[in-house]
Design an enzyme around this catalytic site. Structure first.
Site, mmCIF file in Angstrom:
data_model
loop_
_atom_site.group_PDB
_atom_site.id
_atom_site.type_symbol
_atom_site.label_atom_id
_atom_site.label_comp_id
_atom_site.label_asym_id
_atom_site.label_seq_id
_atom_site.Cartn_x
_atom_site.Cartn_y
_atom_site.Cartn_z
ATOM 1 N N GLU A 63 12.973 -22.877 -45.651
ATOM 2 C CA GLU A 63 13.822 -23.633 -46.573
ATOM 3 C C GLU A 63 14.160 -22.815 -47.819
ATOM 4 O O GLU A 63 15.269 -22.898 -48.356
ATOM 5 C CB GLU A 63 13.122 -24.940 -46.993
ATOM 6 C CG GLU A 63 12.847 -25.898 -45.844
ATOM 7 C CD GLU A 63 11.468 -25.732 -45.246
ATOM 8 O OE1 GLU A 63 10.853 -26.751 -44.892
ATOM 9 O OE2 GLU A 63 10.996 -24.575 -45.120
ATOM 10 N N CYS A 86 6.941 -28.821 -46.220
ATOM 11 C CA CYS A 86 5.590 -28.966 -46.752
ATOM 12 C C CYS A 86 5.624 -29.677 -48.103
ATOM 13 O O CYS A 86 6.596 -29.604 -48.846
ATOM 14 C CB CYS A 86 4.901 -27.615 -46.865
ATOM 15 S SG CYS A 86 5.733 -26.440 -47.964
ATOM 16 N N THR A 172 -8.354 -9.030 -7.451
ATOM 17 C CA THR A 172 -8.168 -8.343 -8.734
ATOM 18 C C THR A 172 -8.644 -6.895 -8.711
ATOM 19 O O THR A 172 -8.366 -6.132 -9.629
ATOM 20 C CB THR A 172 -8.927 -9.071 -9.849
ATOM 21 O OG1 THR A 172 -10.336 -9.025 -9.570
ATOM 22 C CG2 THR A 172 -8.483 -10.517 -9.956
ATOM 23 N N TRP A 181 -3.568 0.828 -10.834
ATOM 24 C CA TRP A 181 -2.956 -0.333 -11.455
ATOM 25 C C TRP A 181 -2.486 -1.271 -10.351
ATOM 26 O O TRP A 181 -1.801 -0.836 -9.427
ATOM 27 C CB TRP A 181 -1.761 0.063 -12.321
ATOM 28 C CG TRP A 181 -2.134 0.876 -13.510
ATOM 29 C CD1 TRP A 181 -2.037 2.226 -13.656
ATOM 30 C CD2 TRP A 181 -2.651 0.365 -14.734
ATOM 31 N NE1 TRP A 181 -2.452 2.601 -14.912
ATOM 32 C CE2 TRP A 181 -2.838 1.467 -15.591
ATOM 33 C CE3 TRP A 181 -2.975 -0.903 -15.211
ATOM 34 C CZ2 TRP A 181 -3.340 1.337 -16.886
ATOM 35 C CZ3 TRP A 181 -3.469 -1.037 -16.481
ATOM 36 C CH2 TRP A 181 -3.646 0.068 -17.306
ATOM 37 N N THR A 207 -15.582 -5.477 -19.915
ATOM 38 C CA THR A 207 -14.215 -5.042 -19.650
ATOM 39 C C THR A 207 -13.838 -3.860 -20.524
ATOM 40 O O THR A 207 -13.237 -2.881 -20.065
ATOM 41 C CB THR A 207 -13.234 -6.209 -19.880
ATOM 42 O OG1 THR A 207 -13.506 -7.241 -18.922
ATOM 43 C CG2 THR A 207 -11.793 -5.764 -19.732
ATOM 44 N N ARG A 218 0.863 -1.580 -28.264
ATOM 45 C CA ARG A 218 1.357 -0.208 -28.278
ATOM 46 C C ARG A 218 2.886 -0.227 -28.329
ATOM 47 O O ARG A 218 3.540 -0.657 -27.373
ATOM 48 C CB ARG A 218 0.854 0.549 -27.042
ATOM 49 C CG ARG A 218 -0.671 0.661 -27.016
ATOM 50 C CD ARG A 218 -1.158 1.510 -25.853
ATOM 51 N NE ARG A 218 -0.908 0.878 -24.566
ATOM 52 C CZ ARG A 218 -1.744 -0.023 -24.009
ATOM 53 N NH1 ARG A 218 -2.851 -0.387 -24.640
ATOM 54 N NH2 ARG A 218 -1.463 -0.538 -22.838
ATOM 55 N N GLU A 302 -7.849 -11.338 -21.954
ATOM 56 C CA GLU A 302 -7.792 -10.361 -20.873
ATOM 57 C C GLU A 302 -9.228 -10.019 -20.487
ATOM 58 O O GLU A 302 -9.942 -9.382 -21.250
ATOM 59 C CB GLU A 302 -7.043 -9.102 -21.310
ATOM 60 C CG GLU A 302 -5.570 -9.349 -21.632
ATOM 61 C CD GLU A 302 -4.810 -8.060 -21.900
ATOM 62 O OE1 GLU A 302 -5.229 -6.992 -21.407
ATOM 63 O OE2 GLU A 302 -3.787 -8.132 -22.612
ATOM 64 N N ALA A 305 -13.397 -11.942 -13.786
ATOM 65 C CA ALA A 305 -13.628 -13.241 -13.165
ATOM 66 C C ALA A 305 -14.690 -14.070 -13.883
ATOM 67 O O ALA A 305 -14.582 -15.292 -13.963
ATOM 68 C CB ALA A 305 -14.029 -13.029 -11.699
ATOM 69 N N SER A 310 -15.721 -19.084 -16.730
ATOM 70 C CA SER A 310 -16.363 -19.822 -17.826
ATOM 71 C C SER A 310 -15.333 -20.599 -18.648
ATOM 72 O O SER A 310 -15.564 -21.755 -19.017
ATOM 73 C CB SER A 310 -17.135 -18.859 -18.730
ATOM 74 O OG SER A 310 -18.189 -18.241 -18.036
#
Length: 376
Positions: A63, A86, A172, A181, A207, A218, A302, A305, A310
């Site tokens: 605004e 606001c 995976t 990849w 990981t 990146r 990221e 499993a 979880s």
């Protein structure tokens, strides 16, 4: 009879388009757009005299940008705003007060602000000043701009997107653990764009160590369309949040030698690692700490499993982003979620597919989890 004219719809659509310009820069603040219109004798004489969007936390709201552009032409105008103005003093003055001082005569809001500090107070302030306020125009579109901000305000938890990548048969990694990849360069660019939108990227120390992952944004790997619309300096580096209950991380990892802040969830970390009855990190409590102490409302996850399972079982996943590569890896590979121990079909986790498209040669599925679909 509708409160809103065809012209109202056009102007709010423009405000929503403006708000989208902030999706890579505003977090943890909401994306907001504003259009100010000066009325002529007929609708055809009506012109836009000011417009703006919220660019970054701590900087002027949408605004304010629009009112500065409009100047004295704001007198007697209509303001179209994607979120209720606001009403409280934060790092910037209240926008409702600015609209009153600018002498607008009508404000059209797409939605009420879910922030308890606002929650109708901005609308009430405007109406008390004699300004006509109409609410609800393109509300669903406005809500879609800010799922993370809305969830945080309503639940105290962050919006969680779980990214997974697999072969077409759901694996995976190969049985020996090789996974780079699975997906194409185009999918990896797409992931970079998702990272850039988030407040934080969550992963595990396993990981990070296994892949020597940096988990940052990146610039050179971002889609060219994004690079053409932003300068590198405009994009923030999300916080890297690493679950490290056993304190396995070491300073020689790429994680600690690339740009971007880091928070560890561990016994001595920036986020205390409280454990549940199974001896695992209590993810719900950790996520509440991320919201309350670190102002994080959007988590991009990221991981492998174990963490995916979880999160799924704790019903913390809001959106699954799954990339499927046109490869077959066989049942001796490693699955997406591991063993879930289900015995009945009504125990499955049902999904609602929100988007399905090709990204390079891969299929990208965006789905929400139907959290109330299971009977126990």
């Amino acid at each position: 009879m509708s409160l809103f004219s065809k012209f109202d719809f056009q102007m709010m659509s423009r405000a929503i388009t403006l708000a989208k310009k902030g999706i890579y820069t505003t977090a943890p603040n909401p994306n907001v757009g504003c259009v100010i219109v000066r009325h002529g004798e007929t609708e055809h004489d009506t012109t836009i005299v000011g417009e703006g969007f919220h660019e970054r936390a701590g900087q002027p709201h949408a605004e304010v940008h629009a009112l500065r552009m409009a100047g004295e032409q704001s007198i007697g105008s209509t303001a179209y705003v994607t979120l209720e103005p606001c009403s409280h003093y934060g790092r910037t003055p209240p926008c409702a007060e600015g609209l009153i001082n600018a002498k607008v005569t009508r404000v059209v809001c797409a939605m009420q602000d879910p922030n308890p500090k606002v929650a109708g107070r901005g609308i009430a302030m405007l109406r008390e000043a004699g300004i006509q306020v109409d609410v609800g125009l393109l509300e669903a579109d406005a809500k879609a701009l800010n799922p993370a901000f809305i969830k945080r305000m309503q639940t105290g938890l962050p919006f969680v997107q779980l990214k997974m990548a697999a072969s077409l048969d759901g694996q995976t990694a190969l049985s020996n653990g090789v996974s780079q990849w699975i997906t194409s360069p185009q999918s990896r660019q797409d992931v970079q764009a998702y990272r850039a939108k988030s407040c934080a990227i969550l992963s595990t120390s396993k990981t990070v160590i296994d892949d020597n992952a940096s988990l940052n944004v990146r610039w050179d790997d971002l889609p060219k369309t994004l690079q053409s619309n932003y300068e590198e300096s405009q994009l923030r580096q999300p916080v890297r949040v690493i679950l490290d209950r056993q304190q396995r991380l070491s300073g020689d990892l790429k994680l600690f030698n690339t740009a971007g802040p880091i928070l560890t969830v561990s016994p001595n970390g920036e986020v205390a690692a409280e454990t549940n009855a199974q001896g695992q990190v209590d993810l719900t409590k950790a996520f509440k700490q991320l919201v309350d102490s670190h102002n994080i409302n959007h988590l991009w996850v990221e991981a492998g499993a174990t963490l995916a399972k979880s999160l799924l079982e704790a019903e913390l996943v809001d959106e699954l982003v799954l990339y499927l590569a046109p490869k077959l890896m066989g049942s001796d590979g490693r699955g997406l979620f591991g063993a879930l121990g289900l015995e009945l079909m009504n125990e499955t986790h049902d999904l609602s597919i929100q988007d399905l498209r090709l990204v390079g040669p891969d299929i990208r599925i965006v789905a929400t989890i139907n959290k109330n679909s299971r009977t126990r």
